[in-house]
Write an enzyme that holds these catalytic residues in place. Structure first.
Site, PDB file in Angstrom:
ATOM      1  N   LYS A 183       6.807  -1.199   9.654  1.00 23.53           N
ATOM      2  CA  LYS A 183       5.852  -1.031  10.671  1.00 23.53           C
ATOM      3  C   LYS A 183       6.296  -1.417  12.261  1.00 23.53           C
ATOM      4  CE  LYS A 183       2.449   0.871   8.041  1.00 23.53           C
ATOM      5  NZ  LYS A 183       3.066   1.027   6.822  1.00 23.53           N
TER       6      LYS A 183
HETATM    7  C1  LIG Z   1      -1.495   5.370   6.777  1.00 21.60           C
HETATM    8  C2  LIG Z   1      -1.315   4.181   5.808  1.00 21.60           C
HETATM    9  N1  LIG Z   1      -2.288   3.748   5.200  1.00 21.60           N
HETATM   10  C3  LIG Z   1      -2.291   2.504   4.549  1.00 21.60           C
HETATM   11  C4  LIG Z   1      -1.149   1.962   4.360  1.00 21.60           C
HETATM   12  C5  LIG Z   1      -1.211   0.563   3.528  1.00 21.60           C
HETATM   13  O1  LIG Z   1      -0.795  -0.605   4.041  1.00 21.60           O
HETATM   14  P1  LIG Z   1       0.113  -1.649   3.038  1.00 21.60           P
HETATM   15  O2  LIG Z   1       1.355  -1.305   2.611  1.00 21.60           O
HETATM   16  O3  LIG Z   1       0.071  -2.796   4.351  1.00 21.60           O
HETATM   17  O4  LIG Z   1      -1.175  -1.936   2.159  1.00 21.60           O
HETATM   18  C6  LIG Z   1       0.033   2.238   5.039  1.00 21.60           C
HETATM   19  C7  LIG Z   1       1.153   1.529   4.824  1.00 21.60           C
HETATM   20  O5  LIG Z   1       2.077   1.943   4.239  1.00 21.60           O
HETATM   21  C8  LIG Z   1      -0.153   3.612   5.659  1.00 21.60           C
HETATM   22  O6  LIG Z   1       0.947   4.120   6.245  1.00 21.60           O
END
Ligand SMILES: Cc1ncc(COP(=O)(O)O)c(C=O)c1O
Length: 371
Positions: A183
């Protein structure tokens, strides 16, 4: 995945002395969790976005889950959302035994289409969950006109700004950000929910910590909660990353501009949409749409053979096995999403990507596509 000598990776975080020093300071303090770095990170993040509150959580997914609970989403409810997203945005709805109701996306922005979303609203709809996909701002003013609670998936959109000048995540709705290693800002794993509502902040702070209210004693809990806490180690890394956020965002924007110039003349190749109407993308990934007559898997294999990592990004959620089996989805329901999802490829993209590397990716893509 191990990298070959000259291989260009898909993503690479920017970490340095500031992060090292921050971690060492936490280790020396002896307070590795529930310490001062968590509120410090939350306050700095909220100030950066211009929003009243922020709640640090263990992942973007955890943030979406708690934000949906705070919006009152529960058993049997419907939440209108995008099928062109990472699976977590729909999964978080299912966690609460509610149903993700997908609607098709806008072919330019690849975000949930407001007209399609409006058509999907029923009397059971309790919230709308727009996703700022690939860091491009979703059309929040249009969703706000629906008059329903909104939970924003801003996991890919740190640094993005709406046309009216408000930062993505600062409109007052709950918005979940993600800090996974690829990210714009990373804490390894982690997330943050921003909100303009003090009651939502209090509820999320409690539910991320097993349901403990701030004025209750140790091991006393007045609601159901989870362990969705972010550690002090991760929060300290987040604070250090915030200090270099402008430079990292500028590095991604620079890499995107290099790609745009290098790929512009490849016939049939779709590039990420340009900013329009004052909306500004917070660059996260550089995803191209392959020409329609191309074999995507073969293209990815051929790029790999030339030392370039790439991946299909993103598959349509409704066509994933779980969603087909549990919700009965079938191909053909969301044609724009399905066409885009079948052709999308993420190219190597990170703040320190060099001009020569972009040129290598462009030359390889041209060679593999035979254009
Ligand atoms: C659009 C979107 N939503 C939700 C997530 C979930 O985040 P995390 O991997 O921190 O749980 C991500 C991350 O990969 C994402 O790109």
């Amino acid at each position: 995945m191990t990298l070959g000598v000259d291989e260009i990776p898909l993503a690479r975080p920017v970490l340095g002395e500031a992060e090292e020093a921050a971690v060492v300071a936490v280790l020396r303090s002896g307070q590795l969790s529930l310490g001062p770095c968590v509120p410090a990170f939350e306050e700095a993040f909220a100030a950066r976005l211009g929003v009243a509150h922020a709640c640090a959580v263990s992942s973007g997914t955890a943030g979406l889950h708690l934000a949906l609970r705070a919006a009152g989403v529960t058993d049997g409810d419907e939440v209108v959302t995008s099928p062109f997203s990472f699976v977590a945005s729909a999964n978080a709805v299912v966690f609460e035994r509610a149903r993700p109701v997908f609607a098709d996306i806008d072919a330019r922005t690849l975000n949930l289409d407001p007209a399609a979303a409006a058509a999907a609203v029923t009397e059971r709809t309790t919230a709308v969950l727009p996703v700022h996909i690939f860091g491009y701002p979703a059309d929040l003013p249009a969703f706000e006109r629906l008059g329903l609670p909104i939970v924003e998936d801003a996991c890919e959109a740190l640094g993005a700004v709406h046309g009216d000048g408000v930062a993505v995540g600062a409109r007052g709705h709950s918005a979940a950000f993600g800090f996974y290693a690829n990210k714009q800002l990373t804490t390894g794993e982690g997330g943050m929910v921003t909100t303009g509502d003090a009651a939502v902040k209090a509820r999320i702070d409690s539910e991320r910590n097993q349901g403990r209210a701030p004025d209750m004693g140790w091991l006393d809990h007045d609601r159901l909660g989870f362990n969705y806490r972010l550690s002090d180690i991760a929060s300290a890394i987040g604070l250090a990353q915030l200090g270099r956020l402008d430079a990292m965002l500028a590095g991604r924007a620079r890499a995107a501009a290099l790609y745009r110039a290098a790929l512009a003349d490849i016939e049939g190749l779709g590039l990420p949409c340009e900013d329009a109407g004052g909306d500004r993308r917070g660059w996260f990934v550089f995803v191209v749409q392959l020409p329609r007559d191309t074999d995507r898997d073969e293209t990815i294999r051929a790029l790999r053979a030339l030392g370039i990592q790439s991946k299909p990004y993103l598959p349509a959620i409704h066509l994933m096995t779980y969603y087909r089996e549990v919700f009965g989805h079938r191909p053909g329901e969301f044609p724009v999403c399905e066409d885009v999802a079948a052709r999308s490829v993420a190219l190597p993209f990170f703040p320190e990507l060099r001009e020569g590397q972009v040129a290598r990716v462009a030359a390889a893509l041209r060679e593999v596509l035979g254009r």
